[in-house]
Design a protein around this motif. Structure first.
Motif, mmCIF file in Angstrom:
data_model
loop_
_atom_site.group_PDB
_atom_site.id
_atom_site.type_symbol
_atom_site.label_atom_id
_atom_site.label_comp_id
_atom_site.label_asym_id
_atom_site.label_seq_id
_atom_site.Cartn_x
_atom_site.Cartn_y
_atom_site.Cartn_z
ATOM 1 N N ARG A 13 2.396 1.835 -3.496
ATOM 2 C CA ARG A 13 1.318 2.524 -4.408
ATOM 3 C C ARG A 13 1.341 4.018 -4.205
ATOM 4 O O ARG A 13 0.895 4.929 -5.203
ATOM 5 N N LYS A 14 1.210 4.330 -2.878
ATOM 6 C CA LYS A 14 0.991 5.867 -2.825
ATOM 7 C C LYS A 14 2.305 6.505 -3.179
ATOM 8 O O LYS A 14 2.117 7.536 -3.610
ATOM 9 N N ALA B 68 0.821 -1.223 0.076
ATOM 10 C CA ALA B 68 0.098 -0.005 -0.010
ATOM 11 C C ALA B 68 0.962 1.344 -0.022
ATOM 12 O O ALA B 68 0.690 2.353 -0.762
ATOM 13 N N LEU C 263 -4.750 4.055 4.802
ATOM 14 C CA LEU C 263 -4.390 4.318 3.470
ATOM 15 C C LEU C 263 -4.923 4.011 2.394
ATOM 16 O O LEU C 263 -5.373 4.642 1.372
ATOM 17 N N ARG C 264 -5.971 3.062 2.708
ATOM 18 C CA ARG C 264 -6.988 2.326 1.534
ATOM 19 C C ARG C 264 -7.790 3.508 1.524
ATOM 20 O O ARG C 264 -8.444 3.855 0.521
ATOM 21 N N ALA D 111 -9.466 8.533 -5.603
ATOM 22 C CA ALA D 111 -9.842 7.850 -6.850
ATOM 23 C C ALA D 111 -11.091 8.429 -7.373
ATOM 24 O O ALA D 111 -11.866 9.042 -6.580
ATOM 25 N N GLN E 152 -7.483 6.681 1.872
ATOM 26 C CA GLN E 152 -7.099 7.703 1.305
ATOM 27 C C GLN E 152 -6.949 7.514 -0.224
ATOM 28 O O GLN E 152 -7.391 8.299 -1.148
ATOM 29 N N GLU E 153 -6.680 6.419 -0.515
ATOM 30 C CA GLU E 153 -6.763 5.684 -2.052
ATOM 31 C C GLU E 153 -8.030 6.058 -2.665
ATOM 32 O O GLU E 153 -8.455 6.333 -3.768
#
Lengths: 54, 240
Positions: free
Chosen positions: A52-53, A49, B232-233, B240, B235-236
């Motif tokens: 990816r960031k 993760a 983090l997910r 998006a 944020q992703e």
């Protein structure tokens, strides 16, 4: 040989002593494996993760 | 104290401490097992069956000790809303349940040859069985909510209510008639157990305690990484 057999016989209490110690190995070993496997999985996921960031 | 409980600081110091804890645990458990199985003498009444004691008694101590840690962490989590305290309580629960299961089954395996029965519904055995169900109930309750913070709160309250069981376990052998022997190590006055058995027992007990500390640190680190991953997910997802 006789000494080894005598040790495993546990004075006739083998069928009580060894299951108790065996379960200790299974319970503590199981907790250890579960903790380490989960740790490695989280580490991998988090590294991916963060990759990816960037 | 809270300085060390900040999640980032926790990851930092726990990472440094872990290898030492793991090494000490391995050494103590290996030495303890050697002493318990090969060096400690057979009991004059129980013969070799007494070697069950070296897993049963440390497991029993840990069953109560881990619950105490869980309840104390729950109190900190409820009062100061500290997220690391919640994680400490939640990650202690499966470890405590494991120790309690080991205590119950090894006790049963010891009871059959010595008392002539696998189980009696007396206060000591029953209160430890209740402890086992408290652990399972806590785990189920924490995971029963869609909102993790609500599960944590409900679990923390259950953990605190269950503390009433700890003195019942400790003093059950004094308060009620039982087949179980009374305390022979943690009692007023000197231990009534011979030194040749006490030392292997104490080494095993410290080994079990460090085993718990080591796995707790590993599991808390996993849980903190999972929390970071969720952030983090999110944020992703928002990007998006």
């Amino acid at each position: 040989m006789a000494a080894i057999a005598q040790f495993f016989d546990m004075g006739g209490y083998a069928r009580f002593v060894w299951p108790a110690w065996g379960l200790a190995v299974i319970v503590l070993g199981g907790l250890l494996i579960d903790s380490v496997v989960t740790y490695r999985k989280r580490r991998r996921e988090l590294d991916a993760a963060e990759e990816r960031k960037r | 104290m809270f300085r060390f409980a900040n999640p980032n600081r926790f990851m930092n110091w726990s990472g440094k401490l872990l290898p030492w804890c793991a090494a000490a645990t391995a050494i103590l458990l290996i030495v303890g097992t050697y002493l318990a199985l090969f060096v400690a003498p057979p009991d004059y009444q129980q013969g070799e069956a007494v070697r069950i004691m070296y897993v049963h008694v440390p497991a029993a101590w840990m069953a109560s000790f881990v619950y105490g840690v869980m309840a104390a962490s729950s109190a900190v989590a409820l009062i100061w809303r500290h997220p690391v305290a919640d994680i400490a309580a939640q990650q202690s629960a499966p470890l405590g349940a494991g120790f309690t299961l080991l205590c119950l089954v090894s006790g049963s395996l010891w009871g059959e040859p010595m008392w002539g029965t696998w189980w009696v519904w007396d206060a000591r055995l029953t209160s430890v069985l209740v402890l086992f169900f408290l652990y399972l109930g806590y785990i189920a309750l924490v995971n029963a909510f869609d909102e993790p913070t609500r599960g944590a709160r409900a679990g923390a309250i259950l953990a605190l209510v269950g503390v009433v069981n700890l003195p019942i376990i400790k003093f059950s052998v004094d308060w009620w008639n039982t087949l179980h022997q009374p305390a022979s190590v943690f009692r007023i006055g000197a231990p009534t157990i011979a030194a040749s058995m006490l030392w292997p027992l104490l080494i095993m007990a410290v080994g079990f305690t460090l085993f718990y500390v080591t796995l707790l640190l590993v599991r808390m680190r996993s849980a903190l990484m999972a929390a970071k991953l969720r952030a983090l997910r999110l944020q992703e997802f928002q990007a998006a």
